[in-house]
Write a protein that holds these residues in place. Structure first.
Motif, PDB file in Angstrom:
ATOM      1  N   MET A 156       0.859  -1.175   0.000  1.00 29.17           N
ATOM      2  CA  MET A 156       0.000   0.000   0.000  1.00 29.17           C
ATOM      3  C   MET A 156       0.899   1.229   0.000  1.00 29.17           C
ATOM      4  SD  MET A 156      -2.869   0.917   2.907  1.00 29.17           S
ATOM      5  CE  MET A 156      -4.436   0.795   2.081  1.00 29.17           C
ATOM      6  N   THR A 157       0.698   2.060  -0.965  1.00 26.92           N
ATOM      7  CA  THR A 157       1.482   3.288  -1.070  1.00 26.92           C
ATOM      8  C   THR A 157       0.911   4.364  -0.142  1.00 26.92           C
ATOM      9  OG1 THR A 157       0.112   4.239  -2.811  1.00 26.92           O
ATOM     10  CG2 THR A 157       1.939   2.787  -3.508  1.00 26.92           C
ATOM     11  N   PRO A 158       1.670   5.418   0.129  1.00 23.36           N
ATOM     12  CA  PRO A 158       1.104   6.514   0.909  1.00 23.36           C
ATOM     13  C   PRO A 158      -0.172   7.086   0.272  1.00 23.36           C
ATOM     14  CG  PRO A 158       3.477   6.717   0.859  1.00 23.36           C
ATOM     15  CD  PRO A 158       3.109   5.596  -0.096  1.00 23.36           C
ATOM     16  N   ALA A 159      -0.193   7.200  -1.049  1.00 26.31           N
ATOM     17  CA  ALA A 159      -1.391   7.713  -1.730  1.00 26.31           C
ATOM     18  C   ALA A 159      -2.576   6.777  -1.528  1.00 26.31           C
ATOM     19  CB  ALA A 159      -1.110   7.919  -3.213  1.00 26.31           C
ATOM     20  N   GLU A 160      -2.339   5.473  -1.601  1.00 30.96           N
ATOM     21  CA  GLU A 160      -3.422   4.501  -1.383  1.00 30.96           C
ATOM     22  C   GLU A 160      -3.905   4.553   0.068  1.00 30.96           C
ATOM     23  OE1 GLU A 160      -2.160   1.131  -4.678  1.00 30.96           O
ATOM     24  OE2 GLU A 160      -1.208   1.101  -2.702  1.00 30.96           O
ATOM     25  N   PHE A 161      -2.975   4.690   0.998  1.00 26.44           N
ATOM     26  CA  PHE A 161      -3.365   4.784   2.410  1.00 26.44           C
ATOM     27  C   PHE A 161      -4.220   6.026   2.633  1.00 26.44           C
ATOM     28  CE2 PHE A 161      -2.833   6.127   6.801  1.00 26.44           C
ATOM     29  CZ  PHE A 161      -3.122   4.956   7.486  1.00 26.44           C
ATOM     30  N   THR A 162      -3.792   7.154   2.070  1.00 25.15           N
ATOM     31  CA  THR A 162      -4.536   8.402   2.211  1.00 25.15           C
ATOM     32  C   THR A 162      -5.913   8.290   1.566  1.00 25.15           C
ATOM     33  OG1 THR A 162      -2.465   9.646   2.284  1.00 25.15           O
ATOM     34  CG2 THR A 162      -4.454  10.890   1.755  1.00 25.15           C
ATOM     35  N   ALA A 163      -5.991   7.636   0.411  1.00 19.40           N
ATOM     36  CA  ALA A 163      -7.288   7.431  -0.255  1.00 19.40           C
ATOM     37  C   ALA A 163      -8.194   6.547   0.592  1.00 19.40           C
ATOM     38  CB  ALA A 163      -7.077   6.816  -1.637  1.00 19.40           C
ATOM     39  N   PRO A 204       3.114  -1.201   6.553  1.00 21.86           N
ATOM     40  CA  PRO A 204       3.308  -2.649   6.661  1.00 21.86           C
ATOM     41  C   PRO A 204       2.153  -3.422   6.006  1.00 21.86           C
ATOM     42  CG  PRO A 204       3.701  -1.568   8.773  1.00 21.86           C
ATOM     43  CD  PRO A 204       3.086  -0.544   7.855  1.00 21.86           C
ATOM     44  N   HIS A 205       2.486  -4.585   5.484  1.00 24.11           N
ATOM     45  CA  HIS A 205       1.487  -5.430   4.824  1.00 24.11           C
ATOM     46  C   HIS A 205       0.310  -5.727   5.758  1.00 24.11           C
ATOM     47  CE1 HIS A 205      -0.002  -8.225   1.851  1.00 24.11           C
ATOM     48  NE2 HIS A 205      -0.058  -9.178   2.756  1.00 24.11           N
ATOM     49  N   VAL A 206       0.602  -5.978   7.018  1.00 25.56           N
ATOM     50  CA  VAL A 206      -0.467  -6.291   7.973  1.00 25.56           C
ATOM     51  C   VAL A 206      -1.405  -5.086   8.152  1.00 25.56           C
ATOM     52  CG1 VAL A 206       0.854  -5.686  10.046  1.00 25.56           C
ATOM     53  CG2 VAL A 206      -0.956  -7.388  10.193  1.00 25.56           C
ATOM     54  N   VAL A 207      -0.882  -3.873   8.073  1.00 23.82           N
ATOM     55  CA  VAL A 207      -1.721  -2.682   8.171  1.00 23.82           C
ATOM     56  C   VAL A 207      -2.580  -2.546   6.911  1.00 23.82           C
ATOM     57  CG1 VAL A 207      -1.716  -0.152   8.311  1.00 23.82           C
ATOM     58  CG2 VAL A 207      -0.191  -1.487   9.770  1.00 23.82           C
ATOM     59  N   ALA A 208      -2.005  -2.824   5.762  1.00 24.02           N
ATOM     60  CA  ALA A 208      -2.775  -2.786   4.518  1.00 24.02           C
ATOM     61  C   ALA A 208      -3.920  -3.796   4.565  1.00 24.02           C
ATOM     62  CB  ALA A 208      -1.866  -3.057   3.327  1.00 24.02           C
TER      63      ALA A 208
END
Length: 69
Positions: A1-8, A49-53
């Protein structure tokens, strides 16, 4: 998950930084680092982290904690 994906994801969920931190069990500064991709304290890159995604995906799908039957 990229920062942009996390923010989205965060925007899609309608969450504040504080609410995001509480849901994910991390500090608000960690949420900010995930959003920017950089640690404010060290200036070093930070990856989600993958687990956060996976947790983000589960929350978006409205899944609760795993319960055995």
């Amino acid at each position: 998950m990229t920062p942009a994906e996390f923010t989205a994801w965060q925007a899609h969920m309608g969450l504040t930084v504080r609410a995001t931190a509480e849901l994910l069990g991390v500090a608000p500064s960690t949420v900010q680092a995930y959003r920017t991709g950089t640690s404010r304290a060290t200036g070093r890159p930070v990856a989600v982290p993958h687990v956060v995604a996976l947790a983000c995906a589960a929350l978006a799908a409205r899944l609760g904690p795993w319960r055995s039957e």
